[in-house]
Each structure stands twice: as C-alpha cells, then as structure tokens.
Design a protein around this motif. Sequence first.
Motif, PDB file in Angstrom:
ATOM      1  N   THR A   1      54.705  59.448  -8.314  1.00 22.97           N
ATOM      2  CA  THR A   1      53.398  59.119  -8.869  1.00 22.97           C
ATOM      3  C   THR A   1      53.220  59.910 -10.150  1.00 22.97           C
ATOM      4  OG1 THR A   1      52.462  58.701  -6.680  1.00 22.97           O
ATOM      5  CG2 THR A   1      50.914  59.082  -8.475  1.00 22.97           C
ATOM      6  N   ILE A   2      52.991  59.209 -11.235  1.00 25.91           N
ATOM      7  CA  ILE A   2      52.942  59.820 -12.561  1.00 25.91           C
ATOM      8  C   ILE A   2      51.612  59.475 -13.222  1.00 25.91           C
ATOM      9  CG2 ILE A   2      54.035  59.933 -14.833  1.00 25.91           C
ATOM     10  CD1 ILE A   2      56.605  58.916 -13.440  1.00 25.91           C
ATOM     11  N   LEU A   3      51.005  60.465 -13.841  1.00 19.98           N
ATOM     12  CA  LEU A   3      49.809  60.251 -14.646  1.00 19.98           C
ATOM     13  C   LEU A   3      50.226  60.179 -16.108  1.00 19.98           C
ATOM     14  CD1 LEU A   3      46.717  60.092 -14.950  1.00 19.98           C
ATOM     15  CD2 LEU A   3      46.693  62.590 -15.125  1.00 19.98           C
TER      16      LEU A   3
ATOM     17  N   SER B   1      52.441  45.557 -19.752  1.00 22.40           N
ATOM     18  CA  SER B   1      53.619  44.686 -19.681  1.00 22.40           C
ATOM     19  C   SER B   1      54.895  45.507 -19.593  1.00 22.40           C
ATOM     20  CB  SER B   1      53.659  43.769 -20.908  1.00 22.40           C
ATOM     21  OG  SER B   1      52.554  42.896 -20.933  1.00 22.40           O
ATOM     22  N   LEU B   2      54.961  46.584 -20.378  1.00 23.09           N
ATOM     23  CA  LEU B   2      56.133  47.461 -20.338  1.00 23.09           C
ATOM     24  C   LEU B   2      56.297  48.069 -18.941  1.00 23.09           C
ATOM     25  CD1 LEU B   2      57.048  50.117 -23.019  1.00 23.09           C
ATOM     26  CD2 LEU B   2      57.085  50.697 -20.610  1.00 23.09           C
ATOM     27  N   LEU B   3      55.182  48.552 -18.365  1.00 22.82           N
ATOM     28  CA  LEU B   3      55.235  49.166 -17.035  1.00 22.82           C
ATOM     29  C   LEU B   3      55.638  48.146 -15.977  1.00 22.82           C
ATOM     30  CD1 LEU B   3      52.024  51.385 -17.236  1.00 22.82           C
ATOM     31  CD2 LEU B   3      54.401  52.153 -17.400  1.00 22.82           C
ATOM     32  N   SER B   4      55.151  46.929 -16.122  1.00 22.65           N
ATOM     33  CA  SER B   4      55.519  45.878 -15.170  1.00 22.65           C
ATOM     34  C   SER B   4      57.012  45.600 -15.212  1.00 22.65           C
ATOM     35  CB  SER B   4      54.731  44.600 -15.486  1.00 22.65           C
ATOM     36  OG  SER B   4      55.140  43.537 -14.651  1.00 22.65           O
ATOM     37  N   ASN B   5      57.545  45.506 -16.409  1.00 23.71           N
ATOM     38  CA  ASN B   5      58.979  45.245 -16.552  1.00 23.71           C
ATOM     39  C   ASN B   5      59.819  46.395 -16.004  1.00 23.71           C
ATOM     40  OD1 ASN B   5      58.433  42.799 -17.790  1.00 23.71           O
ATOM     41  ND2 ASN B   5      58.480  43.675 -19.872  1.00 23.71           N
ATOM     42  N   ALA B   6      59.220  47.598 -15.980  1.00 25.41           N
ATOM     43  CA  ALA B   6      59.937  48.772 -15.471  1.00 25.41           C
ATOM     44  C   ALA B   6      59.802  48.918 -13.960  1.00 25.41           C
ATOM     45  CB  ALA B   6      59.419  50.030 -16.158  1.00 25.41           C
ATOM     46  N   GLY B   7      59.086  47.995 -13.317  1.00 27.35           N
ATOM     47  CA  GLY B   7      58.911  48.061 -11.871  1.00 27.35           C
ATOM     48  C   GLY B   7      57.843  49.019 -11.414  1.00 27.35           C
ATOM     49  N   ALA B   8      56.949  49.422 -12.319  1.00 31.41           N
ATOM     50  CA  ALA B   8      55.887  50.360 -11.967  1.00 31.41           C
ATOM     51  C   ALA B   8      54.693  49.627 -11.373  1.00 31.41           C
ATOM     52  CB  ALA B   8      55.446  51.145 -13.204  1.00 31.41           C
ATOM     53  N   ASP B   9      53.968  50.334 -10.533  1.00 35.09           N
ATOM     54  CA  ASP B   9      52.703  49.827  -9.980  1.00 35.09           C
ATOM     55  C   ASP B   9      51.579  50.725 -10.482  1.00 35.09           C
ATOM     56  OD1 ASP B   9      53.785  47.733  -8.475  1.00 35.09           O
ATOM     57  OD2 ASP B   9      54.268  49.093  -6.826  1.00 35.09           O
ATOM     58  N   VAL B  10      50.466  50.112 -10.900  1.00 33.34           N
ATOM     59  CA  VAL B  10      49.310  50.869 -11.366  1.00 33.34           C
ATOM     60  C   VAL B  10      48.409  51.183 -10.176  1.00 33.34           C
ATOM     61  CG1 VAL B  10      47.250  50.851 -12.844  1.00 33.34           C
ATOM     62  CG2 VAL B  10      49.388  49.848 -13.670  1.00 33.34           C
ATOM     63  N   GLN B  11      48.150  52.460  -9.939  1.00 39.67           N
ATOM     64  CA  GLN B  11      47.291  52.897  -8.852  1.00 39.67           C
ATOM     65  C   GLN B  11      45.856  53.165  -9.309  1.00 39.67           C
ATOM     66  OE1 GLN B  11      48.524  52.953  -5.681  1.00 39.67           O
ATOM     67  NE2 GLN B  11      50.364  52.113  -6.651  1.00 39.67           N
ATOM     68  N   ASP B  12      45.708  53.532 -10.566  1.00 36.55           N
ATOM     69  CA  ASP B  12      44.380  53.833 -11.097  1.00 36.55           C
ATOM     70  C   ASP B  12      44.456  53.749 -12.613  1.00 36.55           C
ATOM     71  OD1 ASP B  12      41.728  54.473 -11.207  1.00 36.55           O
ATOM     72  OD2 ASP B  12      41.930  56.485 -10.358  1.00 36.55           O
ATOM     73  N   MET B  13      43.318  53.413 -13.247  1.00 41.46           N
ATOM     74  CA  MET B  13      43.319  53.291 -14.696  1.00 41.46           C
ATOM     75  C   MET B  13      41.900  53.426 -15.216  1.00 41.46           C
ATOM     76  SD  MET B  13      44.823  50.212 -17.126  1.00 41.46           S
ATOM     77  CE  MET B  13      43.939  48.933 -16.212  1.00 41.46           C
ATOM     78  N   GLU B  14      41.740  54.212 -16.262  1.00 43.24           N
ATOM     79  CA  GLU B  14      40.448  54.321 -16.944  1.00 43.24           C
ATOM     80  C   GLU B  14      40.698  54.444 -18.434  1.00 43.24           C
ATOM     81  OE1 GLU B  14      37.249  56.657 -15.750  1.00 43.24           O
ATOM     82  OE2 GLU B  14      37.462  56.266 -13.607  1.00 43.24           O
ATOM     83  N   GLN B  15      39.781  53.846 -19.211  1.00 41.91           N
ATOM     84  CA  GLN B  15      39.922  53.858 -20.661  1.00 41.91           C
ATOM     85  C   GLN B  15      38.562  54.051 -21.304  1.00 41.91           C
ATOM     86  OE1 GLN B  15      42.439  50.826 -22.615  1.00 41.91           O
ATOM     87  NE2 GLN B  15      40.684  50.311 -23.905  1.00 41.91           N
ATOM     88  N   VAL B  16      38.539  54.792 -22.422  1.00 44.52           N
ATOM     89  CA  VAL B  16      37.323  54.963 -23.191  1.00 44.52           C
ATOM     90  C   VAL B  16      37.705  55.026 -24.664  1.00 44.52           C
ATOM     91  CG1 VAL B  16      37.340  57.481 -23.063  1.00 44.52           C
ATOM     92  CG2 VAL B  16      35.184  56.292 -23.441  1.00 44.52           C
TER      93      VAL B  16
END
Length: 436
Positions: free
Chosen positions: A37-39, A56-71
């Motif tokens: 698990t990487i932040l 898209s890059l993370l998807s192609n790398a086989g990663a799953d997003v567990q949480d996300m916030e943006q400001v």
Amino acid sequence: MFCIHDGHSWHDLGPIRGRSSLRKPMDPDDQAAPRDTILIRVTGPDGPGITTDLLSLLSNAGADVQDMEQVVVRRQLTLGLAITVPAGRDLVKEVLLFGYERGLEMNFEVVDATPTRHAERLVVTALAPELKPADLSVVTGAIATSGGNIDRIHRLSRFPVWSYEFLVEGAQGDKLRTDLIEVAADRRIDIAVQPHGLSRRSTRMIVMDVDSTLIRNEVIDLLAAEAGHEARSAELTAAAMAGEIDFETSLRQRVRLLAGQPEGIIEAAIVHMSLTRGARTFARTLKRLGYKVAIISGGFTHFTDHLAQRFKFDHAYANVLEIRDGRLTGEVVGDVIDAEAKARLLRQLAYIEGVPLEQIVAVGDGANDLPMLTAAGLGIAFNAKPVLAESADATVNVPYLDAILFMLGVTREEVEAADASTTPLSAERPLSKLLP
C-alpha cells in the motif's frame, strides 16, 4: 524534485532518478501475490487531464486505488492517492516520468494497509469581516486543545465576509464548543459547531424571525412612529427583546398606543420597511436549494403577508391587528405569538412538511426567539441580544443575512454562479420600491 520514503526517511531522487521498485520483482499478473500500500502525493501546477492520465497509468500498472483526495488552491494542485500494487511491481520510474513531463513533484510513501477508521466528525465554521493568520491560529488551537484533529479545511467566502470550514474528528464536542466560544468572544469571530452527517447535508427548512432579522426595523415601532408614539414604543420593544419584560405584555402595551389610528398607517409603515443587507440573496439562494422557508413573527400579518408574497415564502405567521370601521382598536385578535408560540409553530411546520427537527435551521435576534432556536437542529442568533447569543448554537454578528449561507456550507462562488444570469437588486432600497 522527486522523493521517496522508505518508512524511515525521505530520499531525493533527482529529476527522474530513483529505485525502480519498492521490493524485488515479482510477477504482476500473480493475483495471489502480496500487495504494497503506497501513498502517492502529487503537487504542482494544475492542468486538464492530470488526474485522468495518472489513473490510466496506475490502471495499466495493475494498481488499485483505495483512497483519493484532490484540492486546487490558486491553480496549484495537491493530489493524494492511496494505492495498492503487486509487491515488487516496477512502478516508481513510470510515475516519476509522468510527473517530470508535467512539471509535478511526486512523493511516495509505503503506508499501513489498514483503512482509516470512520470517526464521528464535527464541522466548525469560522466567520468574520477579516480572518487573519492570528485569528485562524486561535481557532485551530482551540480545536487541538479539545483533542480534535483537522481532517480538511475549506474556504467558503471572501466577500462580504471571510469564512472557513474545518472538518474535525476526535474532538470532545462540549469542550470544543466551550473553547471556541471563548475564542469567538476574544477575537470577535462568529463560530458554529455542527455534527458532520446526513442531517446537516439534508437540512431542508429555514424558519426565520422577521423584525431585526429579515428586515432591519421593528414593525410595531414603524406603526408607533406613524401614530406619534415612537419613543415609548421603542422603549418597550428594547425591554422585551432583552428579556427584561414579558413579550406579550410589552406587545399589548405597544398595540394600545395605536388605538383610534386609521388603518392607513399600516400601508404607510410598510413603505418604510427596509430589508437586512443580503436578505434577497439569502432568500433567493434558499429557494434555489429547494429549502422550505417560513417566517414566524411577533409582528403583524399585514407585514409578513407582504414579505411572503414578495419572496414566495412557504409559510408566514404573525399576530392579527383588530380593525373596526377602518380604525385600529389597539387590540390583537386571538392569542399573541410569543416565544413559546414560535417554538410550537416550528414543530407544527416540521410535521406539516415532514421534516425532522434536526434538519431545521432557525434564525432570530431576540429573547422571544430562544425557544424556537432551541427546538431547531441548528439555532442561529443573528446580531442578537446577549440573552440569545449566549444560548444559541451559532452566532452571526456581521450585518449580512446571506452570511448564514456559509454556516450551511454554501460557498460564495456557488451563490455568485447561481446569480450570474440575474441582476440582484440593492438591499438598501426600501421594500415598497421593489414592488411592481
């Protein structure tokens, strides 16, 4: 600059240099393989497509997003993503290159895989003509002293007042309110503390007082001025609003000053009604949000009916002046709408509209509004007498009624966007001049 955190310290990786993996390589297609698990923290100039391309890059790398916030603050992006990747997957160089090509700083940190436990949270709203760093410091200090941790900060407005919203978890509610009340008194900051939950986000009704709240006048004093008894009426009004004498007794004494006056003084008084600054914006925005709006007044139906028609309010209640042969008798028809009657009417409206009490906001300024504010989910004292301000859930001491919108989490930008296609009328103009 690109950095990576190995659990102990940060390492400067240079423009595109760095370790190519966080662990020894493993087959990324092996679904049974352990996952890190990487932040990932992304900062830099904002632009279209950054989030999309990174995902898209993370998807192609086989990663799953567990949480996300943006400001985005002043066109500068801060994006945080907690992702899981197959242990040993070569991901770092790809993400670093992504950031390098867009002028972004990319930071990595291996973190605990346990999801953040949901905790009860409170919303603290701070509002004042100015909110300088020292003001915000004492607010955040009070939050910390109460055991709270600020999860998020959001600016709501810069005009006509400054306001910020703090999402707080872990705080002791009673202590937080007590500490913030002291801060508010010392720094002249208006403070509201509310539970963060469905009730706040689904608030559906506003119940307002009229005199010295929706309008800047006391209508009984306007009538008394027309009758030549302005000074005496004002004395009785002030005593009643301060809680020094019983409201009903005061009202009946003031109405008796009008005995024998022609009913034409009512229309003459309506001409002199003046809306509180921001009243039209407040009413217009509430209706756009789908709120039910009611006014409950210790004044008189001629005035509340006039206002309800102008603003298309859903409900209006007030006292009825007795008129015989075209003249005021100096009496009120039926029971007087006093403090307890206001609270009772609020509860009736909740039943009629099918709105839980905790989803009702009540706004008033005088001692006779206290039971009504207490009955509501959120009671706001607006430029109120001390007896009310000391007991209300929140206080607003700036002279703008639309500042209450910020206590509800509505931003100034949202209000302005909704008003973009209209030309607001000046709140300074007498109400009579606004009618067709």
